[in-house]
Design an enzyme around this catalytic site. Structure first.
Site, PDB file in Angstrom:
ATOM      1  N   GLU A  48       0.871  -1.184   0.000  1.00  0.00           N
ATOM      2  CA  GLU A  48       0.000   0.000   0.000  1.00  0.00           C
ATOM      3  C   GLU A  48       0.904   1.229   0.000  1.00  0.00           C
ATOM      4  O   GLU A  48       1.682   1.428   0.930  1.00  0.00           O
ATOM      5  CB  GLU A  48      -0.896  -0.028   1.249  1.00  0.00           C
ATOM      6  CG  GLU A  48      -1.899   1.106   1.286  1.00  0.00           C
ATOM      7  CD  GLU A  48      -2.656   1.198   2.624  1.00  0.00           C
ATOM      8  OE1 GLU A  48      -2.660   0.220   3.401  1.00  0.00           O
ATOM      9  OE2 GLU A  48      -3.219   2.265   2.881  1.00  0.00           O
ATOM     10  N   ASP A  59      -5.231  10.526   9.083  1.00  0.00           N
ATOM     11  CA  ASP A  59      -3.952   9.991   9.548  1.00  0.00           C
ATOM     12  C   ASP A  59      -3.515  10.561  10.883  1.00  0.00           C
ATOM     13  O   ASP A  59      -3.753  11.724  11.190  1.00  0.00           O
ATOM     14  CB  ASP A  59      -2.869  10.262   8.499  1.00  0.00           C
ATOM     15  CG  ASP A  59      -3.004   9.309   7.330  1.00  0.00           C
ATOM     16  OD1 ASP A  59      -3.028   8.092   7.565  1.00  0.00           O
ATOM     17  OD2 ASP A  59      -3.118   9.785   6.186  1.00  0.00           O
TER      18      ASP A  59
END
EC number: 4.2.1.20
Lengths: 256, 393
Positions: A48, A59
């Protein structure tokens, strides 16, 4: 069959779980990033790659810092596409990036370029299921798998999303953002069990998985484990430490 | 409830936050129909905020510029800005939903102060997210929030301004939404916030319409409001959207100039993108990375804008222009001297556009103009002092 489905099929036959490893493109520097990406790619089942965004609301601190650093290195989407072409082999590569990066390039144009350089799947964490259809339509048109996310915060929604999911279903194991804080909640296990009953799509668990012990906890319930922030932390410690970590995770996932 | 304004808006949010957003949407839909809730909201608006705020005829300014100018005095509201209207409404919604903690982002500090105020009023825990740069610019507002019993989390990431405060508040919320309500401060962000904020700010427009009719016997020719995220503007414009004879002008913070790269004029110089949960106009580079903004006013220093404004721009119903830092400071000083009213630097941008047009002879002497004076300028005095020379007028 696409590479993601093929990989999960093969692992299932072998009784193994997928190791999905995350790296931020452009981190720790423009020059070094490809070396680290190739190293991670050599150990994982699915790679990924996160493309940095200036305002990454999904995030946590570690990936956010990595993104800011990568942006200061001047990375562009075209650099990412060129890099993938250079190392892509038979293991799937999935992009993780934010909606505006895709939208700005043009949704169709983005998926077309992704497919052309060898991207197998795309994850867009700030696109809810409700807003995903124009992205999914373009992904399908160009033969890229659109990976849905589901969250522990709603099993009801997870089931709804799971019924239509493709590739693998990215199960966010905890409330909040990426990176580890505190203990993994026990209810994730009930969540995974319940989810399994409605979807044949492989379940990959991510957000807050930091090492071998966490991996062991999920081995019976998930089909794959996503590790992101912990890999970024190991990159900071250097190639040797990163390699030891990747080996350890990879082996623990292959133990029966 | 419609998620979109034309092609703008939506819920571009991480899946973790979707249940929280959907819950707010559901509860809000129920509450707006609840008479008891509306009575409670109106009670606080009248007795706590001090509404209706006056529509003041600015005689001296009108004579100076040769056109009739009314000021909608949101600066007189408790806490000194329009922000409190929205905060009372959303805090009541949060209470109704059983949330114990409020969080909010703030740029100039006015929304932070208003949120901290309602948290004190309703006995809720409160944490305000503020960019480090803004916290420095608005030191007194930071102290006010703390005195009101709120925590202030200074965000030292990114550009250290409003957008980073929003990012950080969203991150906190995605972890704590079970007991936390994110009291969003402007008509931007993911659905349902743009609609909720508009609902609670529409009181400005409703009052203005009644007041001008009673004072002048007709609707105004122009309504001017400043636009950062756009909550005061959508609040006042909302009552006039169907009255096509009323020209609506939104004034953005142009910073050093719309095309200088040092600007916060999103609708004037941005392009369509997705930021903070909505598809709208944003300031971005060719790669879709969000650009740093510049405006002398912390409250306008935001690279996005409410999605309904994007729609109103595209349909042409509202005209959006930019006023520079210098023009805003000049307008700030002019109103202060002529009317004894110190306007917020945000509102000064709206005034600056009126002054510019008056000087260019763009108004008829019979025109009636309303300017939404969204807040008072006490908080901006230090900023203006850095530029002010007392022989400027």
């Amino acid at each position: 069959m696409n590479l993601i489905d093929e990989r999960f099929e093969r692992l299932k036959k072998e009784g193994k779980k997928a190791f999905i490893g995350y790296v931020t493109f452009g981190y720790p520097s423009f020059e070094e990033t490809l070396g680290f990406i190739k190293l991670v790619y050599s150990y994982v089942d699915i790679l990924e790659i996160g493309f940095p965004f200036s305002d990454p609301i999904a995030d946590g601190e570690i990936i956010q810092k990595a993104s800011i650093k990568a942006l200061s290195e001047g990375v562009k989407l075209s650099h990412l596409f060129e890099s993938i072409e250079k190392f892509k082999k038979d293991k799937p590569v999935v992009l993780m990036l934010y909606a505006n990066t895709v939208y700005k390039r043009g949704i169709d144009r983005f998926f077309e370029s992704s497919k052309a350089c060898g991207v197998d799947g795309v994850i867009i964490p700030d696109v809810s299921f409700e807003e995903s259809f124009e992205f999914k339509e373009a992904a399908e048109k160009f033969g890229v798998t659109y990976i849905d996310l589901v969250s522990i915060s709603s099993l009801e929604r997870a089931k709804m999303i799971g019924k239509q999911s493709k590739g693998f279903l990215y199960c966010v194991s905890r409330k909040g953002v990426t990176g580890f804080k505190g203990q993994i909640e026990d209810r994730i296990f009930t969540f995974l069990r319940e989810l399994k009953t409605v979807t044949p799509t492989p379940l990959a668990v991510g957000f807050g998985i930091k090492g071998k012990e966490d991996v062991q906890k999920f081995k019976d319930l998930a089909d794959g484990i996503v590790i992101g922030s912990a890999i970024i932390t190991k990159i900071d410690e250097g190639k040797d430490k990163l390699e030891d970590f990747l080996k350890e995770i990879s082996e623990s996932l292959k133990d029966k | 409830m419609d998620r979109y304004f034309g092609r703008f808006g939506g819920m571009y949010a991480p899946e973790t936050l979707m249940p929280a957003l959907l819950e707010i949407e559901e509860e809000f839909c129920k509450l707006v129909k609840d008479e008891k809730f509306n009575q409670e909201y109106e009670y606080y608006l009248k007795n706590y905020v001090g509404r209706p705020s006056p529509l003041y005829f600015a005689k001296n300014l009108s004579e100076h510029l040769g056109v009739k100018i009314y000021l909608k005095r949101e600066d007189i509201n408790h806490t000194g800005a329009h922000k409190i209207n929205n905060c009372i409404g959303q805090a009541l919604l949060a209470k109704h939903m059983g949330k114990k903690r409020l969080i909010a982002e703030t740029g100039a500090g006015q929304h932070g102060v208003a949120t901290a105020t309602v948290a004190a009023l309703f006995g809720m825990e409160c944490e305000i997210f503020m960019g480090e740069e803004d916290a420095k610019r608005q030191f007194h507002n930071v102290q006010r929030m703390k005195m009101l019993g709120s925590k202030v989390r200074v965000v030292n990431k990114g550009s250290k301004t409003l957008k980073d405060a929003i990012n950080e508040a969203m991150r906190d919320w995605s972890e704590t939404f079970e007991y936390t309500f994110y009291l969003f401060g402007t008509a931007a962000g993911p659905h349902p916030f743009p609609t909720i904020v508009k609902y609670f700010q529409s009181v400005i427009g409703k009052e203005t319409k009644e007041q001008i009719k009673s004072l002048e016997g007709r609707l105004p020719d122009y309504v001017f409001a400043c636009v950062g995220g756009g909550s005061n503007a959508i609040g006042i414009f909302s009552a006039f959207l169907e009255d096509h004879e009323v020209k609506l002008i939104g004034v953005e913070g142009a910073g050093e100039g719309i095309h200088t790269g040092k600007t916060a004029a999103t609708l004037c110089s941005g392009s369509v993108g997705i930021l903070h949960g909505a598809k709208t106009y944003i300031l971005q580079d060719e790669e879709g990375q969000i650009q740093n903004t510049h405006s002398i006013s912390a409250g306008l220093d935001y690279p996005g804008v409410g999605p309904e404004h994007a729609y109103l721009k595209e349909t042409g119903r509202v005209e959006y222009v930019g006023a520079t830092d210098k023009e805003a400071v000049d307008a700030f000083l002019l109103l202060t001297r002529l009317e004894g009213i110190i306007p917020a630097l945000e509102s000064s941008h709206a005034l600056a556009e009126v002054i510019k047009r008056a000087k260019m002879g763009l108004f008829k002497s019979s025109d009636i103009i309303v300017v939404n004076l969204s807040g008072r300028g006490d908080k901006d005095i230090n900023t203006v002092l850095e530029l002010w020379k007392d022989d400027e007028l």
